[in-house]
Structure formats: C-alpha cells, structure tokens
Enzyme design. Structure first.
Site, PDB file in Angstrom:
ATOM      1  N   ASP A 100      -9.930   1.619   5.870  1.00  0.00           N
ATOM      2  CA  ASP A 100      -9.884   1.384   4.422  1.00  0.00           C
ATOM      3  C   ASP A 100     -10.911   2.258   3.708  1.00  0.00           C
ATOM      4  OD1 ASP A 100      -7.913  -0.551   4.592  1.00  0.00           O
ATOM      5  OD2 ASP A 100      -9.001  -2.014   3.381  1.00  0.00           O
ATOM      6  N   GLU A 104       0.835  -1.199   0.000  1.00  0.00           N
ATOM      7  CA  GLU A 104       0.000   0.000   0.000  1.00  0.00           C
ATOM      8  C   GLU A 104       0.873   1.254   0.000  1.00  0.00           C
ATOM      9  OE1 GLU A 104      -3.427   0.864   3.082  1.00  0.00           O
ATOM     10  OE2 GLU A 104      -1.451   1.269   3.957  1.00  0.00           O
TER      11      GLU A 104
END
Length: 411
Positions: free
Chosen positions: A286, A79
């Site tokens: 998220d 990420e």
C-alpha cells in the site's frame, strides 16, 4: 457573507502546465505517447492469459460491462476498477470507462439501505460478480469520485448511472455524512459509518466501526481534495479544503525523517498503526503510493514545499539501495525485509519503480530524479502473475511522468 475562495497555488491547476519528466530527459513526445499507448493496449486489450487485466463481460440494460481483475487473486477490487476508470478518462477511452463503471455499479455497489455498507462499494467480488466481501475500502471510492467528476467535465453527463456528476456527488456526500448502520454479519454485528474522520479530517482505512479508528497514508489524496473543495457538494467544500491541509501536514509526520518511508497503516498523528497486521507498521505494498500522492499534490498545487523535501528524502534512500535491485518491503528506518509471506511478488517490483519515478515531480535533485525517471522508462510492461497492481501503478506512473495525467475542469 461571501464564501471563502480556495487559494489556487502556483502548480498545474493555476498554470495549466504539467511537467513532462520524460521530455526533460530528452524523449520525444511521439515516443512518450507511444509508450503510454503500448502500456494501455497490453493491460486493457492484450493476451488474456499473460497480459490483460481488463475483460469484457457481456452487457446489461445499461450497456457493455468490463471488469479489471487482480489476476493473482482471481478477484475484482474497487482499487483496480477505480484506477481503470481514472486511466480511461485520462486517455479519452469513454467506452471502456462506461463499461467498467457499469460493472462496478451492477456488481459492487451496495443499494440496500439496511446494509452496513449502504451507498458504498464492496471492495472485492469474484469475476462473475459474486460478492467476496460486504466491506468497503475508501481508496476505491476516492478514485471513483474523482474519475466521475473528470468524466463529467471532459465528456458531459448522460442519464442514469452515466450522470457522472450526480453519481460523484452522491458518493462524496456518503463518504462524509453516511449515517452509522449496524446489522448481523459473519463475525458478529457489522457496523459501518462514514469514510472520513471528522476531526482531524482524514480518510479512514475502512469505515467499519471497531476499536480505535486509523488511516492508511497511501489513501491520502490532497490533490483530489482541493478539487472537491471547488467542485464537490457545496456544503462540504470547506471540509475538503481542511482535509487537504490535514493530509499535507500528516505526510510530514508519518514519513520517516531519514528515509522518507511511510507505514502501510498509521494513526492520525502519523505514528505507525501496528495493532491490525504484523506488517502494518512497515513500508509495504500500500505504502508505495504515498510518495506518488504527495508528489502529484505538489505538481498540481505547489502549496506545501515539505512535499519536495519528502521526495528528495525517499529518492535519496532508494538510490542508496541500488536503483535496479531494491525490494518491495522495508522497515521505516530502511531495513530490507523482502516480500511479505503469502503475497506473490517480484523482488524488484515495477509498481514501486513507477511511484518512485513520480516522486520526481516534487524532487529538487535533478540528477537523482532523472535516474528514477529513466528506470521507469526502461521497465517492461508488467505481465504474468503480478501484472495487476504493478501494471496499474506502472501505467498511471507513465502518465504522471509524461504529463498525461491532468486535471479535467468544468468547461
């Protein structure tokens, strides 16, 4: 028969013009660029104990190495590495881009054809490169592929791992077509397939094969899929065009009709996926990114006016929660449930301040949008324990709102 040519829409891809929300609020271009540059300097080259998330790590045969670390968890994640590559290609920082990519390929890429996650990247490693996981997380691969294509278009291709286009195409092909591979793992047989569900054409939460497959709304990136339907491997361009359409329809289904909040994990029909984690059906960490994703899609393509409605809805909700006080996690109908136990986080997270500001790219309520843009403008650069995730979202949000997050097309 001639190939179908994707419609270009009427957004920034077609016009070459990007909204600058900060300029619309009266800030000068010099001030805007100074703010973005300050965020970059602090997060990539600031004090190593309290500010920086990026660290030089020597060199190897391919050149310098650099990693982006989640400071609070002492690991390196695809990420953050892929976000770091996107930030550096957008800001024309080729040396840092190449060093981050070199570290990812050296320590995170899985090259063993017998490994279940072959051709993907292990989602977490220690800062010395030791593996933490053999699994992959598709948000990282998505940003890796897009950043590599932008690098190819902006700087041209080099050799080996720096043949950016070839690396992107291999990764995009694996995301769609990688054969299912099984091998003994820590918790039994580990089986991994492709990262994209074929029908409906949607990104998976993980490519691991277990139970009913599901998705993560914040992984949906139709703005990128449109570009891959033009620049990606020829045989998969129709697939990516369909994936963009599927994601736009999915956003409407998964966002709450009153609050605009999306769940952290969802089934393909948009309903919350609540079987994996207790918090998976909530608007959590998220899910902050989901509104940013649909808003950038609107900004670049102008193909789904429903994205404007969604941005108006979520900004209206957060205005009702006090723009300078809201917390990080909510039920989808808007109940503030505070921080998730076990996850260190500030009460009013800068990362969410940033993504809510990016929602202004699609919002139609100009007065409301300005309040969110100014909240981001006035937010300090994240530092201390929580500077990784908040910092990444803060800096990319500055770039989006300042018109400095752009499509780099073929020359």
């Amino acid at each position: 028969m001639a190939k179908a040519v994707p419609e270009d829409g009427s957004g920034a891809y077609a016009t070459g013009k990007y909204r600058n929300l900060f300029a619309e609020d009266g800030h000068s271009q010099k001030e805007i660029r100074a703010k973005i540059d300050a965020g970059y300097r602090q997060l990539f080259h600031g004090d190593p104990q309290s500010q920086a998330i990026a660290f030089a790590a020597g060199s190897n045969a391919n050149g310098p190495l650099m990693y982006v670390t989640d400071w609070a968890n002492h690991d390196v994640r695809t990420e953050g590495m892929s976000y770091g590559m996107m930030i550096t290609v957008e800001l024309d920082k080729k040396a840092e881009f190449d060093a981050i990519w070199n570290w990812a390929k050296t320590y995170m890429y899985i090259s063993d054809p017998k490994a279940p996650s072959y051709q993907f990247f292990r989602w977490s490693s220690k800062t010395d490169g030791t593996r933490n996981s053999e699994g992959a997380a598709p948000d990282g691969e998505s940003y890796f592929a897009m950043a590599l294509l932008f690098a190819s278009n902006r700087w041209g291709d080099g050799k080996g791992i720096y043949d950016y286009r070839a690396e992107a195409e291999k990764l995009l092909t694996a995301m769609v077509h990688r054969q299912t591979i099984s091998a003994p793992g820590k918790f039994g047989v580990h089986t991994v397939g492709p990262m994209m569900n074929p029908d409906p054409p949607m990104i998976l939460f993980v490519p691991d094969v277990f139970g009913q497959p599901f998705t993560d709304p914040s992984y949906h990136l139709p703005a990128f899929y449109e570009l891959w339907s033009r620049w990606g491997p020829d045989e998969d361009r129709p697939f990516w065009a369909k994936a963009a359409e599927a994601s736009r329809a999915f956003f409407v289904k998964t966002a709450n009709p009153e609050t605009g909040l999306a769940p952290s994990y969802a089934n393909f029909d948009g309903t919350p996926h609540v079987n994996r984690f207790p918090q998976s059906g909530e608007f959590g960490y998220d899910a902050w990114r989901t509104a940013s994703n649909w808003s950038v899609d609107w900004s670049w393509w102008h193909k789904a006016s429903t994205e404007q409605e969604l941005s108006d809805r979520i900004q209206k909700f957060f205005l009702s929660r006090r723009i300078d006080k809201y917390g990080p996690v909510f039920t989808l109908d808007g109940k503030d449930v505070g921080a998730t136990p076990g996850l260190t986080h500030e009460d009013h997270p800068t990362g969410l301040v940033g993504t809510n500001a990016v929602a202004g790219l699609a919002a139609t309520d100009r007065a409301a949008e300005k309040k969110f843009t100014e909240a981001l403008w006035n937010a300090p650069i994240p530092s201390g324990q929580n500077r990784y995730y908040d910092g990444m979202l803060y800096l990319m949000s500055l770039m989006h709102c300042g018109g400095e997050f752009r499509i780099w097309g073929p020359k």
